[in-house]
Design a protein around this motif. Structure first.
Motif, mmCIF file in Angstrom:
data_model
loop_
_atom_site.group_PDB
_atom_site.id
_atom_site.type_symbol
_atom_site.label_atom_id
_atom_site.label_comp_id
_atom_site.label_asym_id
_atom_site.label_seq_id
_atom_site.Cartn_x
_atom_site.Cartn_y
_atom_site.Cartn_z
ATOM 1 N N ARG B 78 -93.881 38.917 -13.629
ATOM 2 C CA ARG B 78 -95.209 38.338 -13.082
ATOM 3 C C ARG B 78 -96.070 39.482 -13.656
ATOM 4 O O ARG B 78 -95.878 40.714 -13.751
ATOM 5 N N GLY B 79 -97.438 38.987 -13.572
ATOM 6 C CA GLY B 79 -98.296 40.368 -13.851
ATOM 7 C C GLY B 79 -98.428 40.951 -12.542
ATOM 8 O O GLY B 79 -98.439 40.493 -11.549
ATOM 9 N N LEU B 80 -98.483 42.283 -12.561
ATOM 10 C CA LEU B 80 -98.482 43.341 -11.519
ATOM 11 C C LEU B 80 -99.535 42.851 -10.517
ATOM 12 O O LEU B 80 -99.326 42.819 -9.329
ATOM 13 N N PHE B 81 -100.765 42.397 -10.858
ATOM 14 C CA PHE B 81 -101.730 41.971 -9.841
ATOM 15 C C PHE B 81 -101.670 40.843 -9.123
ATOM 16 O O PHE B 81 -102.388 40.510 -8.309
ATOM 17 N N ALA B 82 -100.575 40.105 -9.698
ATOM 18 C CA ALA B 82 -100.252 38.722 -8.997
ATOM 19 C C ALA B 82 -99.013 38.833 -8.078
ATOM 20 O O ALA B 82 -98.391 38.070 -7.530
ATOM 21 N N THR B 83 -98.728 40.295 -7.720
ATOM 22 C CA THR B 83 -97.607 40.462 -6.744
ATOM 23 C C THR B 83 -98.085 41.767 -5.911
ATOM 24 O O THR B 83 -99.242 42.364 -6.138
ATOM 25 N N ARG B 84 -97.370 41.957 -4.676
ATOM 26 C CA ARG B 84 -97.683 42.978 -3.994
ATOM 27 C C ARG B 84 -96.504 44.335 -4.357
ATOM 28 O O ARG B 84 -96.547 45.256 -3.334
ATOM 29 N N TYR B 85 -96.042 44.391 -5.399
ATOM 30 C CA TYR B 85 -95.269 45.414 -5.820
ATOM 31 C C TYR B 85 -95.834 46.819 -5.588
ATOM 32 O O TYR B 85 -97.348 46.998 -5.713
ATOM 33 N N PRO B 86 -95.137 47.648 -5.081
ATOM 34 C CA PRO B 86 -95.860 49.177 -4.428
ATOM 35 C C PRO B 86 -96.360 49.897 -5.908
ATOM 36 O O PRO B 86 -97.093 50.807 -5.643
ATOM 37 N N CYS B 87 -95.674 49.773 -7.173
ATOM 38 C CA CYS B 87 -96.059 50.803 -8.133
ATOM 39 C C CYS B 87 -97.359 50.312 -8.808
ATOM 40 O O CYS B 87 -97.058 49.113 -9.503
ATOM 41 N N ARG B 88 -98.729 50.597 -8.559
ATOM 42 C CA ARG B 88 -99.791 49.921 -8.950
ATOM 43 C C ARG B 88 -100.573 51.305 -9.585
ATOM 44 O O ARG B 88 -100.276 52.382 -9.331
ATOM 45 N N PRO B 89 -101.710 50.901 -10.602
ATOM 46 C CA PRO B 89 -102.407 52.092 -10.974
ATOM 47 C C PRO B 89 -103.072 52.709 -9.634
ATOM 48 O O PRO B 89 -103.085 54.050 -9.731
ATOM 49 N N ASN B 90 -103.712 52.123 -8.462
ATOM 50 C CA ASN B 90 -103.962 52.777 -7.444
ATOM 51 C C ASN B 90 -103.083 52.322 -6.448
ATOM 52 O O ASN B 90 -103.186 51.359 -6.023
ATOM 53 N N PRO B 91 -102.137 53.262 -6.108
ATOM 54 C CA PRO B 91 -100.899 52.671 -5.056
ATOM 55 C C PRO B 91 -101.345 52.629 -3.670
ATOM 56 O O PRO B 91 -100.735 53.341 -2.767
ATOM 57 N N ILE B 92 -102.190 51.748 -3.513
ATOM 58 C CA ILE B 92 -102.598 51.515 -1.952
ATOM 59 C C ILE B 92 -101.931 50.340 -1.454
ATOM 60 O O ILE B 92 -101.866 49.299 -1.999
ATOM 61 N N GLY B 93 -101.222 50.536 -0.219
ATOM 62 C CA GLY B 93 -100.573 49.233 0.483
ATOM 63 C C GLY B 93 -101.509 48.733 1.650
ATOM 64 O O GLY B 93 -102.229 49.720 2.272
ATOM 65 N N ILE B 94 -101.444 47.712 2.003
ATOM 66 C CA ILE B 94 -102.068 47.177 3.080
ATOM 67 C C ILE B 94 -100.855 46.356 3.854
ATOM 68 O O ILE B 94 -100.169 45.659 3.395
ATOM 69 N N SER B 95 -101.057 46.489 5.150
ATOM 70 C CA SER B 95 -100.302 45.794 6.153
ATOM 71 C C SER B 95 -100.954 45.509 7.365
ATOM 72 O O SER B 95 -101.636 46.167 7.775
ATOM 73 N N VAL B 96 -100.309 44.259 7.939
ATOM 74 C CA VAL B 96 -101.128 44.087 9.318
ATOM 75 C C VAL B 96 -99.977 44.285 10.264
ATOM 76 O O VAL B 96 -98.865 43.692 10.093
ATOM 77 N N VAL B 97 -100.146 44.900 11.204
ATOM 78 C CA VAL B 97 -99.160 45.463 12.282
ATOM 79 C C VAL B 97 -99.586 45.010 13.754
ATOM 80 O O VAL B 97 -100.991 45.079 14.047
ATOM 81 N N ARG B 98 -99.075 44.958 14.669
ATOM 82 C CA ARG B 98 -99.125 44.613 15.990
ATOM 83 C C ARG B 98 -99.460 46.031 16.636
ATOM 84 O O ARG B 98 -98.502 46.982 16.281
#
Lengths: 147, 147
Positions: B78-98
């Motif tokens: 798939r196109g990278l930006f249609a995924t949440r894959y970790p290796c990205r041009p700006n490797p920022i992750g987002i997660s919602v946690v309790r």
């Protein structure tokens, strides 16, 4: 440790002044476009299958920050990290917008809440299975949301 | 244009290997802690009123990226930006946690899906009014989510 980021594109919106800009994407019906640098075109494939995407961007008109701020939607000072205030140690904004269409490297979006020419850092698909939580408490915003 | 970011803290989790790490926060019951640098303590006030928070962090074990990737939850590229894959041009992750509790500059959280020692860039309150969308289409994930 320093992390160096470079924009992958730019967000165009009707908003050129901070005080005209909607407070949140969910409160905006404005349309805009996202122009991705052509070298990233291949990475946009399959994106149009998603109705909504996260935009991660730089609050480029913010400089400096304080750790106690009065949120736009509140009358009282709050800890900065308990707000979505734009002036932050790492001034990254996130918004969920509706993806209306894609034509090559240009996305047309609805629900824009950022200033024109905002530098874009990343796009991610919005997936309720990953991103939606239930039984949520929203602290100081609880009373404000009802006003 | 370059944007320089510096972590405001670190996320501790039970996961020291990529292949043990849950694919999404919503699929994890693991607990962990977020240790914010003491100079940001004042900014954490009022955060404990919120049951859930966004963590924005650096995918620190990712290096480089390709624009076409096979997502963890799919068999097809798939196109990278249609995924949440970790290796990205700006490797920022987002997660919602309790957010289970806060003691000074230490947050205890549930639903961790990141590697131990992940550098933290920002914390924002999770507010369904801002962050939840309805009538969502999720592209390639639509069929995968039912498997």
């Amino acid at each position: 440790m320093q992390i160096i980021m470079q924009p992958i594109g730019v967000i165009h919106s009707p908003f050129t002044e901070k005080n005209q800009t909607p407070i949140q994407a969910s409160r905006s019906q404005a349309t805009g476009t996202v122009e991705i640098a052509p070298e990233f075109l291949d990475g946009l494939q399959d994106l149009e299958g998603f109705s909504h995407v996260f935009l991660l961007y730089v609050f480029h008109c913010s400089s400096g920050y304080s750790l106690r701020v009065k949120p736009f939607l509140d009358h009282k000072e709050r800890g900065l990290f308990a707000t979505r205030y734009p002036c932050r140690p790492n001034p990254i904004g996130i918004s969920v917008v509706r993806l209306l269409s894609r034509k090559e490297n240009i996305l047309t979006i609805e629900g824009v809440d950022v200033l024109d020419n905002t530098p874009l850092l990343d796009i991610k698909p919005y997936v309720p299975d990953f991103d939606v939580r239930r039984d949520v408490r929203v602290g100081w915003y609880e009373t404000r949301s009802k006003e």
